[in-house]
Write an enzyme that holds these catalytic residues in place. Structure first.
Site, PDB file in Angstrom:
ATOM      1  N   ASP A  30      18.269 -12.125 -16.349  1.00  0.00           N
ATOM      2  CA  ASP A  30      18.215 -13.288 -15.466  1.00  0.00           C
ATOM      3  C   ASP A  30      17.095 -14.236 -15.878  1.00  0.00           C
ATOM      4  OD1 ASP A  30      20.299 -12.264 -13.978  1.00  0.00           O
ATOM      5  OD2 ASP A  30      18.991 -11.308 -12.495  1.00  0.00           O
ATOM      6  N   TYR A  88      14.736  -0.425 -18.287  1.00  0.00           N
ATOM      7  CA  TYR A  88      13.948  -1.515 -17.711  1.00  0.00           C
ATOM      8  C   TYR A  88      12.647  -0.968 -17.126  1.00  0.00           C
ATOM      9  CZ  TYR A  88      17.864  -4.889 -17.732  1.00  0.00           C
ATOM     10  OH  TYR A  88      18.872  -5.750 -18.087  1.00  0.00           O
TER      11      TYR A  88
END
Length: 249
Positions: free
Chosen positions: A52, A109
């Site tokens: 994003d 992540y």
């Protein structure tokens, strides 16, 4: 026709995301522009993992096709024209049926928090100088692995066909600066890691108990979860492929 993987890393601060978007500055658009300048032709890139706006990546991949044989020296040429916040790490010759997105078996992540003001971390981690119950957050992180439907942690207006994900690892870690949330899974939804992090921080602050945390997961409603942590604390650290996948062709 040759197929190539191109490995990149980037600081996501200036970018509106990973994939090309109309009227937006993205990682893919910047890389395609550099490739067109170096190779004097346009390329169509396919990305392995979307990130994003504002999210960083230590490792991500694209693949593309090209008739000519490309050399590793082209990595230097590309980096010479790319901006300082985007780097090509390597160029890899692959089998013609290799696919950077579909062949990936997992992604990793980390979301970083720092607890004391630090001018060198303000745009790479989330300043969170509050007392938190790390043990409760650790329990919540473990609970996530009991579930596969993460509808509650996907932002609206996503085009995915399924909200099913498998989380292989999920835990909180203490760092020299504060804490980070580490998660490894086969796939992630739009805003998912930030949603998981923000909701678990609510647990850590005592504003949500573990029963309520389960209710959010089981509610399958994104209005129940929290997403209010900034993008700049999130890093895509690694995209994993099967063992031997990058063997020399």
């Amino acid at each position: 026709m040759n197929r190539y993987f191109i490995e990149v890393s980037y600081r996501g601060t200036r970018y509106s995301g990973f994939q090309v978007q109309e009227n937006a500055h993205t990682v893919q658009a910047e890389l395609q522009k550099a490739m067109e300048l170096v190779f004097r032709k346009a390329f169509v890139l396919t990305g392995s993992s979307r990130t994003d706006a504002g999210v960083h990546a230590l490792q991500n991949y694209f693949h593309f096709d090209e008739e000519s044989d490309l050399q590793q020296k082209q990595v230097y040429n590309l980096n010479a024209v790319l901006p300082n916040d985007l780097a090509v790490k390597r160029l890899i010759t692959m089998n013609t049926d290799a696919h950077s997105r579909f062949d990936a078996i997992s992604r990793e992540y980390r979301y970083h928090l720092y607890t004391r003001k630090d001018p060198f971390l303000y745009d790479r981690a989330y300043f969170f100088p509050y007392k938190i119950d790390v043990e409760a957050m650790q329990t919540a992180a473990g609970i996530l692995q009991e579930y596969s439907d993460f509808t509650s942690f996907s932002k609206r207006n996503t085009q995915v066909k399924t909200f099913i994900c498998a989380l292989y690892e999920s835990r909180w870690e203490q760092t020299t600066e504060g804490y980070c949330y580490y998660v490894k899974g086969n796939r992630f939804l739009r805003g998912m890691v930030r949603g998981l992090t923000a909701t678990m921080l609510k647990v850590g602050r005592g504003r949500l108990d573990l029963k309520g945390f389960r209710s959010i997961i089981e509610g399958r409603d994104c209005t129940l979860a929290q997403f209010a942590v900034p993008a700049h604390g999130l890093f895509l650290e690694k995209v994993n492929y099967p063992e031997g996948y990058f063997a020399e062709i």
